[in-house]
Scaffold this motif. Sequence first.
Motif, PDB file in Angstrom:
ATOM      1  N   GLN A   5       0.835  -1.212   0.000  1.00  0.00           N
ATOM      2  CA  GLN A   5       0.000   0.000   0.000  1.00  0.00           C
ATOM      3  C   GLN A   5       0.864   1.254   0.000  1.00  0.00           C
ATOM      4  O   GLN A   5       0.626   2.193  -0.766  1.00  0.00           O
ATOM      5  CB  GLN A   5      -0.911  -0.038   1.232  1.00  0.00           C
ATOM      6  N   GLN A   6       1.887   1.271   0.834  1.00  0.00           N
ATOM      7  CA  GLN A   6       2.790   2.428   0.928  1.00  0.00           C
ATOM      8  C   GLN A   6       3.465   2.726  -0.402  1.00  0.00           C
ATOM      9  O   GLN A   6       3.481   3.856  -0.875  1.00  0.00           O
ATOM     10  CB  GLN A   6       3.880   2.160   1.976  1.00  0.00           C
ATOM     11  N   LYS A   7       4.040   1.686  -1.007  1.00  0.00           N
ATOM     12  CA  LYS A   7       4.809   1.901  -2.234  1.00  0.00           C
ATOM     13  C   LYS A   7       3.917   2.308  -3.400  1.00  0.00           C
ATOM     14  O   LYS A   7       4.309   3.101  -4.251  1.00  0.00           O
ATOM     15  CB  LYS A   7       5.627   0.650  -2.567  1.00  0.00           C
ATOM     16  N   PHE A   8       2.687   1.800  -3.436  1.00  0.00           N
ATOM     17  CA  PHE A   8       1.802   2.178  -4.539  1.00  0.00           C
ATOM     18  C   PHE A   8       1.101   3.507  -4.276  1.00  0.00           C
ATOM     19  O   PHE A   8       0.771   4.229  -5.222  1.00  0.00           O
ATOM     20  CB  PHE A   8       0.836   1.040  -4.871  1.00  0.00           C
ATOM     21  N   ASP A   9       0.897   3.853  -3.019  1.00  0.00           N
ATOM     22  CA  ASP A   9       0.458   5.224  -2.704  1.00  0.00           C
ATOM     23  C   ASP A   9       1.487   6.221  -3.235  1.00  0.00           C
ATOM     24  O   ASP A   9       1.159   7.224  -3.848  1.00  0.00           O
ATOM     25  CB  ASP A   9       0.314   5.413  -1.181  1.00  0.00           C
ATOM     26  N   ALA A  10       2.763   5.898  -3.003  1.00  0.00           N
ATOM     27  CA  ALA A  10       3.854   6.810  -3.370  1.00  0.00           C
ATOM     28  C   ALA A  10       3.963   6.997  -4.881  1.00  0.00           C
ATOM     29  O   ALA A  10       4.328   8.083  -5.357  1.00  0.00           O
ATOM     30  CB  ALA A  10       5.182   6.294  -2.809  1.00  0.00           C
ATOM     31  N   ILE A  11       3.649   5.964  -5.639  1.00  0.00           N
ATOM     32  CA  ILE A  11       3.832   6.017  -7.088  1.00  0.00           C
ATOM     33  C   ILE A  11       2.551   6.423  -7.817  1.00  0.00           C
ATOM     34  O   ILE A  11       2.538   6.604  -9.043  1.00  0.00           O
ATOM     35  CB  ILE A  11       4.327   4.628  -7.606  1.00  0.00           C
ATOM     36  N   SER A  12       1.450   6.629  -7.091  1.00  0.00           N
ATOM     37  CA  SER A  12       0.130   6.765  -7.726  1.00  0.00           C
ATOM     38  C   SER A  12       0.084   7.807  -8.849  1.00  0.00           C
ATOM     39  O   SER A  12      -0.477   7.563  -9.909  1.00  0.00           O
ATOM     40  CB  SER A  12      -0.938   7.082  -6.672  1.00  0.00           C
ATOM     41  N   LYS A  13       0.702   8.963  -8.620  1.00  0.00           N
ATOM     42  CA  LYS A  13       0.597  10.044  -9.615  1.00  0.00           C
ATOM     43  C   LYS A  13       1.396   9.772 -10.886  1.00  0.00           C
ATOM     44  O   LYS A  13       1.079  10.295 -11.950  1.00  0.00           O
ATOM     45  CB  LYS A  13       1.031  11.367  -8.989  1.00  0.00           C
ATOM     46  N   LYS A  14       2.440   8.954 -10.780  1.00  0.00           N
ATOM     47  CA  LYS A  14       3.283   8.693 -11.953  1.00  0.00           C
ATOM     48  C   LYS A  14       3.051   7.301 -12.543  1.00  0.00           C
ATOM     49  O   LYS A  14       3.694   6.930 -13.516  1.00  0.00           O
ATOM     50  CB  LYS A  14       4.764   8.824 -11.569  1.00  0.00           C
ATOM     51  N   TYR A  15       2.144   6.549 -11.954  1.00  0.00           N
ATOM     52  CA  TYR A  15       1.996   5.140 -12.313  1.00  0.00           C
ATOM     53  C   TYR A  15       1.749   4.944 -13.806  1.00  0.00           C
ATOM     54  O   TYR A  15       2.421   4.149 -14.464  1.00  0.00           O
ATOM     55  CB  TYR A  15       0.860   4.505 -11.501  1.00  0.00           C
ATOM     56  N   ASP A  16       0.777   5.659 -14.354  1.00  0.00           N
ATOM     57  CA  ASP A  16       0.400   5.435 -15.750  1.00  0.00           C
ATOM     58  C   ASP A  16       1.520   5.782 -16.718  1.00  0.00           C
ATOM     59  O   ASP A  16       1.794   5.036 -17.656  1.00  0.00           O
ATOM     60  CB  ASP A  16      -0.854   6.234 -16.100  1.00  0.00           C
ATOM     61  N   GLU A  17       2.161   6.926 -16.503  1.00  0.00           N
ATOM     62  CA  GLU A  17       3.204   7.336 -17.433  1.00  0.00           C
ATOM     63  C   GLU A  17       4.409   6.401 -17.360  1.00  0.00           C
ATOM     64  O   GLU A  17       5.119   6.202 -18.347  1.00  0.00           O
ATOM     65  CB  GLU A  17       3.632   8.790 -17.190  1.00  0.00           C
ATOM     66  N   GLN A  18       4.636   5.801 -16.185  1.00  0.00           N
ATOM     67  CA  GLN A  18       5.752   4.870 -16.035  1.00  0.00           C
ATOM     68  C   GLN A  18       5.443   3.483 -16.599  1.00  0.00           C
ATOM     69  O   GLN A  18       6.351   2.737 -16.961  1.00  0.00           O
ATOM     70  CB  GLN A  18       6.123   4.706 -14.554  1.00  0.00           C
ATOM     71  N   ARG A  19       4.163   3.157 -16.648  1.00  0.00           N
ATOM     72  CA  ARG A  19       3.772   1.780 -16.968  1.00  0.00           C
ATOM     73  C   ARG A  19       4.388   1.298 -18.283  1.00  0.00           C
ATOM     74  O   ARG A  19       4.895   0.197 -18.381  1.00  0.00           O
ATOM     75  CB  ARG A  19       2.231   1.718 -17.003  1.00  0.00           C
ATOM     76  N   PRO A 173      14.036   8.407 -15.321  1.00  0.00           N
ATOM     77  CA  PRO A 173      15.083   8.899 -14.413  1.00  0.00           C
ATOM     78  C   PRO A 173      15.556   7.781 -13.482  1.00  0.00           C
ATOM     79  O   PRO A 173      14.773   6.892 -13.121  1.00  0.00           O
ATOM     80  CB  PRO A 173      14.370  10.001 -13.610  1.00  0.00           C
ATOM     81  N   GLU A 174      16.822   7.853 -13.102  1.00  0.00           N
ATOM     82  CA  GLU A 174      17.408   6.789 -12.281  1.00  0.00           C
ATOM     83  C   GLU A 174      16.623   6.555 -10.991  1.00  0.00           C
ATOM     84  O   GLU A 174      16.416   5.414 -10.583  1.00  0.00           O
ATOM     85  CB  GLU A 174      18.874   7.118 -11.945  1.00  0.00           C
ATOM     86  N   GLU A 175      16.175   7.640 -10.352  1.00  0.00           N
ATOM     87  CA  GLU A 175      15.454   7.467  -9.074  1.00  0.00           C
ATOM     88  C   GLU A 175      14.155   6.686  -9.275  1.00  0.00           C
ATOM     89  O   GLU A 175      13.749   5.909  -8.399  1.00  0.00           O
ATOM     90  CB  GLU A 175      15.164   8.836  -8.435  1.00  0.00           C
ATOM     91  N   GLU A 176      13.501   6.863 -10.426  1.00  0.00           N
ATOM     92  CA  GLU A 176      12.262   6.132 -10.691  1.00  0.00           C
ATOM     93  C   GLU A 176      12.554   4.662 -11.006  1.00  0.00           C
ATOM     94  O   GLU A 176      11.780   3.776 -10.645  1.00  0.00           O
ATOM     95  CB  GLU A 176      11.486   6.799 -11.825  1.00  0.00           C
ATOM     96  N   ILE A 177      13.668   4.423 -11.678  1.00  0.00           N
ATOM     97  CA  ILE A 177      14.086   3.038 -11.938  1.00  0.00           C
ATOM     98  C   ILE A 177      14.386   2.327 -10.618  1.00  0.00           C
ATOM     99  O   ILE A 177      13.924   1.205 -10.381  1.00  0.00           O
ATOM    100  CB  ILE A 177      15.327   3.002 -12.859  1.00  0.00           C
ATOM    101  N   ALA A 179      13.279   3.076  -7.653  1.00  0.00           N
ATOM    102  CA  ALA A 179      12.023   2.888  -6.909  1.00  0.00           C
ATOM    103  C   ALA A 179      11.260   1.689  -7.475  1.00  0.00           C
ATOM    104  O   ALA A 179      10.645   0.917  -6.732  1.00  0.00           O
ATOM    105  CB  ALA A 179      11.165   4.148  -6.982  1.00  0.00           C
ATOM    106  N   GLY A 180      11.335   1.519  -8.803  1.00  0.00           N
ATOM    107  CA  GLY A 180      10.696   0.362  -9.435  1.00  0.00           C
ATOM    108  C   GLY A 180      11.336  -0.933  -8.991  1.00  0.00           C
ATOM    109  O   GLY A 180      10.653  -1.922  -8.715  1.00  0.00           O
ATOM    110  N   TYR A 181      12.660  -0.935  -8.893  1.00  0.00           N
ATOM    111  CA  TYR A 181      13.375  -2.126  -8.423  1.00  0.00           C
ATOM    112  C   TYR A 181      13.024  -2.439  -6.967  1.00  0.00           C
ATOM    113  O   TYR A 181      12.963  -3.609  -6.577  1.00  0.00           O
ATOM    114  CB  TYR A 181      14.887  -1.949  -8.572  1.00  0.00           C
ATOM    115  N   GLU A 182      12.764  -1.398  -6.178  1.00  0.00           N
ATOM    116  CA  GLU A 182      12.342  -1.614  -4.784  1.00  0.00           C
ATOM    117  C   GLU A 182      10.966  -2.282  -4.752  1.00  0.00           C
ATOM    118  O   GLU A 182      10.725  -3.182  -3.955  1.00  0.00           O
ATOM    119  CB  GLU A 182      12.311  -0.285  -4.015  1.00  0.00           C
ATOM    120  N   ARG A 183      10.064  -1.830  -5.625  1.00  0.00           N
ATOM    121  CA  ARG A 183       8.721  -2.424  -5.663  1.00  0.00           C
ATOM    122  C   ARG A 183       8.779  -3.887  -6.088  1.00  0.00           C
ATOM    123  O   ARG A 183       7.996  -4.710  -5.617  1.00  0.00           O
ATOM    124  CB  ARG A 183       7.806  -1.632  -6.613  1.00  0.00           C
ATOM    125  N   VAL A 184       9.729  -4.205  -6.965  1.00  0.00           N
ATOM    126  CA  VAL A 184       9.874  -5.587  -7.441  1.00  0.00           C
ATOM    127  C   VAL A 184      10.185  -6.543  -6.284  1.00  0.00           C
ATOM    128  O   VAL A 184       9.817  -7.715  -6.320  1.00  0.00           O
ATOM    129  CB  VAL A 184      10.968  -5.654  -8.538  1.00  0.00           C
TER     130      VAL A 184
END
Length: 225
Positions: A5-19, A173-177, A179-184
């Motif tokens: 829940q925490q990690k997806f709350d954090a990514i909510s605004k950028k989720y679609d563009e990152q998908r 951006p590296e920070e988003e990559i 963060a994605g690896y953390e979610r994995v």
Amino acid sequence: MSDIQQKFDAISKKYDEQRKKFVPCFDDFYGAAVSVASVDSENPGIMDIGAGTGLLSAFLMKRYPEASFTLIDISEKMLAMAKDRFGNNSNVKYIAADYSKYDFVDKYDIVISALSIHHLEDKEKEELYKKSYSILKENGVFINADQVHGETPFIENLNKTTWRQYVETSGLPEEEILAGYERVKLDRDTSLEQQLDWLKEAGFCDVSCIYKYYQFAVMFGRKIA
């Protein structure tokens, strides 16, 4: 609040563009899921499990503009993005809850999910497939577009290495990559074969993997009685 829940709350605004940057086969993956969502109704009832920002529902809405949608997700911030997406569409309902523990009461023509069920432990996946079968109407269909674990350690490594190469040349951006690896790390992928077996055991017929690209697979089942 759970880690998921925490990690997806954090990514909510950028989720679609990152998908698209995190899913190499984005168009085919979602397109395949929508293409097999065939039922004998112009206005089916559709349950989107782990709906997030409503991305898969949005694609299905183009196919079934008169459908009734129910979106369930553990992240209220993700659902808030879905509410923004669908505006005042009265055909869309929202449930902020953990779908693995939720008691569903209605029945649906289509139960769908995209990139969510892989967060569950094996036993929870198995139970969710049974639950999905129970909430489908006769001739309803279940579609899970998700990640699966490689059949062997070699294939698992191949899948993940190929995926990382794609992500790291995606322009994110590296920070988003990172963060994605953390979610994995929250992923609990299960093999495709095991999940197809669970769908059959739950009662589904015509169980199939109708699309696969490395670890991205679209699983299908139909309820005929």
